[in-house]
Design a protein around this motif. Structure first.
Motif, PDB file in Angstrom:
ATOM      1  N   LEU A 146       0.833  -1.206   0.000  1.00 44.35           N
ATOM      2  CA  LEU A 146       0.000   0.000   0.000  1.00 44.35           C
ATOM      3  C   LEU A 146       0.865   1.252   0.000  1.00 44.35           C
ATOM      4  O   LEU A 146       0.611   2.193  -0.769  1.00 44.35           O
ATOM      5  CB  LEU A 146      -0.957  -0.001   1.200  1.00 44.35           C
ATOM      6  CG  LEU A 146      -1.881   1.217   1.329  1.00 44.35           C
ATOM      7  CD1 LEU A 146      -2.690   1.448   0.043  1.00 44.35           C
ATOM      8  CD2 LEU A 146      -2.808   1.054   2.524  1.00 44.35           C
ATOM      9  N   GLU A 147       1.906   1.270   0.840  1.00 41.55           N
ATOM     10  CA  GLU A 147       2.825   2.424   0.853  1.00 41.55           C
ATOM     11  C   GLU A 147       3.452   2.619  -0.526  1.00 41.55           C
ATOM     12  O   GLU A 147       3.516   3.744  -1.034  1.00 41.55           O
ATOM     13  CB  GLU A 147       3.942   2.218   1.881  1.00 41.55           C
ATOM     14  CG  GLU A 147       3.527   2.489   3.294  1.00 41.55           C
ATOM     15  CD  GLU A 147       4.625   2.173   4.302  1.00 41.55           C
ATOM     16  OE1 GLU A 147       4.774   2.953   5.238  1.00 41.55           O
ATOM     17  OE2 GLU A 147       5.329   1.150   4.144  1.00 41.55           O
ATOM     18  N   ASP A 148       3.885   1.523  -1.127  1.00 39.33           N
ATOM     19  CA  ASP A 148       4.504   1.600  -2.455  1.00 39.33           C
ATOM     20  C   ASP A 148       3.504   2.113  -3.486  1.00 39.33           C
ATOM     21  O   ASP A 148       3.831   2.960  -4.320  1.00 39.33           O
ATOM     22  CB  ASP A 148       5.045   0.227  -2.890  1.00 39.33           C
ATOM     23  CG  ASP A 148       6.240  -0.224  -2.048  1.00 39.33           C
ATOM     24  OD1 ASP A 148       6.835   0.618  -1.337  1.00 39.33           O
ATOM     25  OD2 ASP A 148       6.558  -1.432  -2.095  1.00 39.33           O
ATOM     26  N   ALA A 149       2.278   1.612  -3.435  1.00 41.52           N
ATOM     27  CA  ALA A 149       1.244   2.020  -4.395  1.00 41.52           C
ATOM     28  C   ALA A 149       0.948   3.516  -4.268  1.00 41.52           C
ATOM     29  O   ALA A 149       0.808   4.216  -5.279  1.00 41.52           O
ATOM     30  CB  ALA A 149      -0.037   1.205  -4.183  1.00 41.52           C
ATOM     31  N   LEU A 150       0.858   4.024  -3.036  1.00 44.54           N
ATOM     32  CA  LEU A 150       0.573   5.445  -2.826  1.00 44.54           C
ATOM     33  C   LEU A 150       1.761   6.325  -3.233  1.00 44.54           C
ATOM     34  O   LEU A 150       1.575   7.446  -3.702  1.00 44.54           O
ATOM     35  CB  LEU A 150       0.197   5.712  -1.369  1.00 44.54           C
ATOM     36  CG  LEU A 150      -1.125   5.101  -0.905  1.00 44.54           C
ATOM     37  CD1 LEU A 150      -1.300   5.252   0.602  1.00 44.54           C
ATOM     38  CD2 LEU A 150      -2.302   5.702  -1.656  1.00 44.54           C
ATOM     39  N   ALA A 151       2.973   5.801  -3.068  1.00 48.02           N
ATOM     40  CA  ALA A 151       4.160   6.556  -3.474  1.00 48.02           C
ATOM     41  C   ALA A 151       4.288   6.575  -4.998  1.00 48.02           C
ATOM     42  O   ALA A 151       4.601   7.610  -5.593  1.00 48.02           O
ATOM     43  CB  ALA A 151       5.420   5.949  -2.846  1.00 48.02           C
ATOM     44  N   GLU A 152       4.033   5.422  -5.637  1.00 53.58           N
ATOM     45  CA  GLU A 152       4.154   5.320  -7.094  1.00 53.58           C
ATOM     46  C   GLU A 152       3.090   6.129  -7.806  1.00 53.58           C
ATOM     47  O   GLU A 152       3.350   6.734  -8.845  1.00 53.58           O
ATOM     48  CB  GLU A 152       4.035   3.849  -7.534  1.00 53.58           C
ATOM     49  CG  GLU A 152       5.245   3.010  -7.198  1.00 53.58           C
ATOM     50  CD  GLU A 152       4.938   1.514  -7.271  1.00 53.58           C
ATOM     51  OE1 GLU A 152       3.984   1.111  -7.982  1.00 53.58           O
ATOM     52  OE2 GLU A 152       5.658   0.749  -6.598  1.00 53.58           O
ATOM     53  N   GLN A 153       1.892   6.113  -7.276  1.00 52.13           N
ATOM     54  CA  GLN A 153       0.793   6.820  -7.926  1.00 52.13           C
ATOM     55  C   GLN A 153      -0.160   7.360  -6.850  1.00 52.13           C
ATOM     56  O   GLN A 153      -1.030   6.650  -6.370  1.00 52.13           O
ATOM     57  CB  GLN A 153       0.057   5.884  -8.875  1.00 52.13           C
ATOM     58  CG  GLN A 153      -0.850   6.621  -9.825  1.00 52.13           C
ATOM     59  CD  GLN A 153      -1.427   5.681 -10.853  1.00 52.13           C
ATOM     60  OE1 GLN A 153      -1.918   4.601 -10.537  1.00 52.13           O
ATOM     61  NE2 GLN A 153      -1.400   6.092 -12.097  1.00 52.13           N
ATOM     62  N   PRO A 154       0.013   8.645  -6.481  1.00 49.34           N
ATOM     63  CA  PRO A 154      -0.853   9.244  -5.458  1.00 49.34           C
ATOM     64  C   PRO A 154      -2.328   9.221  -5.889  1.00 49.34           C
ATOM     65  O   PRO A 154      -2.641   9.064  -7.073  1.00 49.34           O
ATOM     66  CB  PRO A 154      -0.339  10.682  -5.352  1.00 49.34           C
ATOM     67  CG  PRO A 154       1.044  10.641  -5.912  1.00 49.34           C
ATOM     68  CD  PRO A 154       1.039   9.560  -6.949  1.00 49.34           C
ATOM     69  N   LEU A 155      -3.212   9.395  -4.927  1.00 49.07           N
ATOM     70  CA  LEU A 155      -4.652   9.342  -5.194  1.00 49.07           C
ATOM     71  C   LEU A 155      -5.072  10.305  -6.298  1.00 49.07           C
ATOM     72  O   LEU A 155      -5.883   9.944  -7.158  1.00 49.07           O
ATOM     73  CB  LEU A 155      -5.448   9.641  -3.917  1.00 49.07           C
ATOM     74  CG  LEU A 155      -5.315   8.627  -2.777  1.00 49.07           C
ATOM     75  CD1 LEU A 155      -6.210   9.040  -1.609  1.00 49.07           C
ATOM     76  CD2 LEU A 155      -5.642   7.223  -3.231  1.00 49.07           C
ATOM     77  N   ALA A 156      -4.532  11.525  -6.296  1.00 51.13           N
ATOM     78  CA  ALA A 156      -4.927  12.519  -7.305  1.00 51.13           C
ATOM     79  C   ALA A 156      -4.630  12.004  -8.718  1.00 51.13           C
ATOM     80  O   ALA A 156      -5.431  12.190  -9.640  1.00 51.13           O
ATOM     81  CB  ALA A 156      -4.215  13.844  -7.062  1.00 51.13           C
ATOM     82  N   GLU A 157      -3.494  11.355  -8.872  1.00 51.08           N
ATOM     83  CA  GLU A 157      -3.117  10.793 -10.178  1.00 51.08           C
ATOM     84  C   GLU A 157      -4.070   9.657 -10.559  1.00 51.08           C
ATOM     85  O   GLU A 157      -4.490   9.532 -11.709  1.00 51.08           O
ATOM     86  CB  GLU A 157      -1.698  10.242 -10.066  1.00 51.08           C
ATOM     87  CG  GLU A 157      -0.830  10.494 -11.267  1.00 51.08           C
ATOM     88  CD  GLU A 157       0.597  10.044 -10.955  1.00 51.08           C
ATOM     89  OE1 GLU A 157       0.953   8.922 -11.411  1.00 51.08           O
ATOM     90  OE2 GLU A 157       1.324  10.795 -10.270  1.00 51.08           O
TER      91      GLU A 157
END
Length: 164
Positions: A146-157
């Motif tokens: 989850l941390e990796d997913a949020l870092a790779e592609q933030p919610l706004a993106e």
């Protein structure tokens, strides 16, 4: 010279789980704030669970509101000051007990909740759900994913891509 610094909190595993969950929560809240702002909502993201609780459950005391969103009464009281200053909630005394203050959405608050339901909450929910898709295995592995997913592609993106 750029050196990759070890993520000690991640490496400590269960020992630092509380810190890690707080960090993920702060990341989600900051990214949610960005999505809200992009949709014209300037209110703090932390207010929206309170607004949602009042929308779903009607007028509540501070204690009931605290229970409904799972945060301490002092935290709720602080948020309520801002909500009242913004005219989003109203308070009055309860019929059955004049000592108990009841909090309810104002007309402006009901309008904000409705606009949020139409323009923001569904896209935020979809973006967070998408960030969680890859979660498999034990809790620490899921948190890392989850941390990796949020870092790779933030919610706004994620929201922008889903809307495209």
């Amino acid at each position: 010279m750029h050196m990759d610094i070890e993520d000690v909190v991640r490496e400590l595993g269960h020992l630092s789980l509380g810190t890690r969950l707080k960090r993920i929560g702060e990341t989600l809240q900051a990214q949610t704030q960005e999505v809200l702002a992009a949709r014209g909502f300037e209110q703090p993201a932390a207010w929206f669970p309170l607004l949602a609780a009042l929308d779903r459950l009607g007028a509540l005391s501070v204690g009931e509101l605290s229970q409904a969103v799972g945060v301490s009464q002092p935290v709720v009281t602080r948020s309520l000051r801002g909500l009242e200053d913004d005219g989003l909630v109203e308070s009055g005394t309860a019929e059955e007990d004049r000592r108990v203050r009841r909090i309810a959405l104002s007309r402006k608050g009901r309008g904000l909740v409705q606009r949020s339901k139409d323009r923001a909450w569904p896209v935020i929910e979809a973006a967070v759900a998408e960030a969680c898709i890859g979660l498999r295995g034990d809790l620490l592995a899921q948190l890392a994913a989850l941390e990796d997913a949020l870092a790779e592609q933030p919610l706004a993106e994620r929201v922008r891509r889903q809307q495209a």
